[in-house]
Write a protein that holds these residues in place. Structure first.
Motif, short mmCIF file in Angstrom:
data_model
loop_
_atom_site.label_atom_id
_atom_site.label_comp_id
_atom_site.label_asym_id
_atom_site.label_seq_id
_atom_site.Cartn_x
_atom_site.Cartn_y
_atom_site.Cartn_z
N GLN A 82 -24.76 87.35 70.02
CA GLN A 82 -24.69 87.78 68.63
C GLN A 82 -24.53 89.29 68.54
O GLN A 82 -23.77 89.79 67.70
N ALA A 83 -25.19 90.01 69.43
CA ALA A 83 -25.08 91.47 69.42
C ALA A 83 -23.78 91.96 70.05
O ALA A 83 -23.41 93.11 69.87
N ASN A 84 -23.08 91.10 70.80
CA ASN A 84 -21.86 91.50 71.52
C ASN A 84 -20.70 90.56 71.20
O ASN A 84 -19.93 90.19 72.09
N GLN A 85 -20.54 90.19 69.96
CA GLN A 85 -19.53 89.21 69.55
C GLN A 85 -18.11 89.65 69.87
O GLN A 85 -17.25 88.81 70.10
N THR A 86 -17.87 90.93 69.94
CA THR A 86 -16.50 91.41 70.20
C THR A 86 -16.07 91.18 71.64
O THR A 86 -14.88 91.25 71.94
#
Length: 112
Positions: A82-86
């Protein structure tokens, strides 16, 4: 376990097979990094693993007999994802393949 029960390792494996107990790594709330990588349809294994661990992906080590495996606990993965979706293209992730999915994933899958 074999010593405690006074049985051979082979006898325990046979009993586990008769009981339908799968491999140790298939019986936890985690998956191996390799399994996760395949589910996400990623390429560039070593580069991606290094990039993700540099960004804080919580990889743990599990020892099974004489082998060591990198495993990722699913709850920790979803929190990190979620914190690193990219970093991840969730459109390649088959729905439900990693069990219960967080609420935000449905929208992110559409966006990807």
């Amino acid at each position: 376990m074999a010593k405690r029960l006074g049985r051979s390792v082979g006898a325990l494996r046979n009993q586990a097979a008769r009981l339908g107990v799968g491999p140790f790594l298939d019986n936890g709330d985690y998956i191996t990094f390799n399994q996760l990588f395949k589910c996400l349809g990623k390429g560039g294994f070593t580069w991606t693993k290094n990039q993700w661990t540099d960004k804080g992906l919580p990889i743990k080590k599990k020892r099974v007999e004489k082998n060591t495996f990198d495993v990722v606990y699913l709850d920790a993965f979803w929190e990190w994802a979620q914190a690193n979706q990219t970093l991840i293209d969730f459109s390649k992730l088959e729905e439900g393949v990693l069990g219960k999915e967080p609420d935000w994933l449905k929208d992110q899958r559409k966006n990807d």
